[in-house]
Design a protein around this motif. Structure first.
Motif, short mmCIF file in Angstrom:
data_model
loop_
_atom_site.label_atom_id
_atom_site.label_comp_id
_atom_site.label_asym_id
_atom_site.label_seq_id
_atom_site.Cartn_x
_atom_site.Cartn_y
_atom_site.Cartn_z
N PHE A 276 38.62 29.58 54.15
CA PHE A 276 38.73 29.45 52.58
C PHE A 276 38.06 30.54 52.03
O PHE A 276 38.49 31.19 50.90
CB PHE A 276 38.67 28.14 52.31
N VAL A 277 36.90 30.46 52.18
CA VAL A 277 35.83 31.54 51.64
C VAL A 277 36.26 32.99 51.69
O VAL A 277 36.34 33.58 50.97
CB VAL A 277 34.40 31.54 52.09
N VAL A 278 36.72 33.32 52.87
CA VAL A 278 37.28 34.79 53.11
C VAL A 278 38.20 35.15 52.45
O VAL A 278 38.49 36.13 51.65
CB VAL A 278 37.31 34.92 54.76
N GLY A 279 39.26 33.98 52.33
CA GLY A 279 40.59 34.17 51.41
C GLY A 279 40.38 34.34 50.02
O GLY A 279 41.18 34.97 49.26
N CYS A 280 39.39 33.71 49.57
CA CYS A 280 39.29 33.44 48.20
C CYS A 280 38.02 34.10 47.47
O CYS A 280 37.96 34.25 46.24
CB CYS A 280 39.17 31.86 47.52
N TRP A 281 37.24 34.79 47.98
CA TRP A 281 35.95 35.45 47.79
C TRP A 281 36.08 36.42 46.71
O TRP A 281 35.82 36.34 45.64
CB TRP A 281 35.15 36.24 48.89
N PRO A 282 37.25 37.14 46.76
CA PRO A 282 37.37 38.37 45.76
C PRO A 282 37.92 37.73 44.38
O PRO A 282 37.26 38.15 43.50
CB PRO A 282 38.51 39.01 46.36
N ARG A 283 38.74 36.81 44.59
CA ARG A 283 39.09 35.89 43.30
C ARG A 283 38.08 35.31 42.61
O ARG A 283 37.99 35.32 41.37
CB ARG A 283 40.43 35.29 43.55
N LEU A 284 37.39 34.48 43.36
CA LEU A 284 36.09 33.80 42.74
C LEU A 284 35.07 34.77 42.31
O LEU A 284 34.51 34.44 41.29
CB LEU A 284 35.47 33.18 43.86
N MET A 285 35.03 36.04 42.96
CA MET A 285 33.98 36.71 42.40
C MET A 285 34.31 37.33 40.91
O MET A 285 33.73 37.74 40.32
CB MET A 285 33.67 37.90 43.34
N ARG A 286 35.44 37.85 40.92
CA ARG A 286 36.32 38.41 39.74
C ARG A 286 36.04 37.48 38.65
O ARG A 286 35.75 37.55 37.66
CB ARG A 286 37.69 38.92 39.92
N THR A 287 36.35 36.20 38.87
CA THR A 287 36.22 35.33 37.79
C THR A 287 34.92 34.91 37.31
O THR A 287 34.68 34.82 36.09
CB THR A 287 37.05 33.59 38.36
N ALA A 288 34.00 34.88 38.46
CA ALA A 288 32.58 34.55 38.11
C ALA A 288 31.91 35.77 37.37
O ALA A 288 31.33 35.62 36.38
CB ALA A 288 31.85 34.31 39.41
N PHE A 289 32.44 36.84 37.65
CA PHE A 289 31.79 38.14 37.08
C PHE A 289 32.42 38.10 35.63
O PHE A 289 31.72 38.51 34.57
CB PHE A 289 32.41 39.42 37.66
N LEU A 290 33.66 37.60 35.29
CA LEU A 290 34.26 37.58 33.87
C LEU A 290 33.63 36.52 33.18
O LEU A 290 33.22 36.73 32.00
CB LEU A 290 35.74 37.68 34.03
N LEU A 291 33.07 35.51 33.72
CA LEU A 291 32.45 34.55 32.89
C LEU A 291 30.83 34.83 32.71
O LEU A 291 30.49 34.41 31.79
CB LEU A 291 32.57 33.04 34.00
#
Length: 180
Positions: free
Chosen positions: A15-30
């Motif tokens: 799950f982490v490997v698959g979602c890491w880029p999207r979670l990082m992008r969202t976290a960065f924008l937040l």
């Protein structure tokens, strides 16, 4: 370690490997900063790991994790929001993201201007704009992630987009970009 625990760990890792880029992008924008985004994602994943059996059983585990991350961000920055979002220098703001080569926004010439404009939005408006237009979530998914009604999402997104359109630097960039 038990078989069930090992299977859960493998599932969490996938799950982490698959979602890491999207979670990082969202976290960065937040958050507006690369290091703060990394901290936010890591602390969110720590919380999620402890309750992985419950998260994995959810209809949409990624939406569940995104909601945990948004709540963690809101708690962390609620008191010092104005101070946190204020640019500290000309280079400050949302300019230090590690580019994702598959991200079309990262390839835009005017990324710096767009990210600085996004940094000027209040938190809830930024969340609504990021989740609706950057993450391409539906109004319902955005409302679930933000923990509010669909009407609140519509209102915050509309106000955020209106503020972005009113910023002269961003409007000039869009106008010039259309003439090239």
């Amino acid at each position: 370690m038990g078989v069930r625990k090992q299977a859960g760990d493998r599932e969490f890792q996938a799950f982490v490997v698959g979602c890491w880029p999207r979670l990082m992008r969202t976290a960065f924008l937040l958050t507006g900063e690369q290091h703060a985004a990394e901290d936010l994602v890591q602390s969110t994943l720590e919380q999620v790991y402890v309750a992985w059996h419950r998260v994995a059983a959810a209809n949409d585990p990624e939406a569940y994790v995104r909601r945990v991350m948004i709540n963690a961000h809101a708690r962390r920055y609620r008191r010092k929001l104005r101070e946190f979002l204020a640019p500290r220098s000309e280079d400050a703001g949302l300019t230090h993201e590690v580019a994702d080569t598959g991200d079309r926004i990262a390839q835009a010439d005017d990324r710096h201007t767009l990210l600085n404009a996004l940094a000027e939005l209040p938190t809830r408006q930024r969340e609504a704009v990021v989740l609706r237009y950057w993450e391409d979530l539906t109004e319902m998914q955005t409302a679930e992630a933000m923990g509010c009604s669909v009407g609140t999402v519509k209102s915050n997104a509309a106000k955020g987009i209106a503020k972005l359109r009113a910023l002269s630097g961003l409007a000039e960039t869009v106008t010039q970009g259309g003439r090239k």
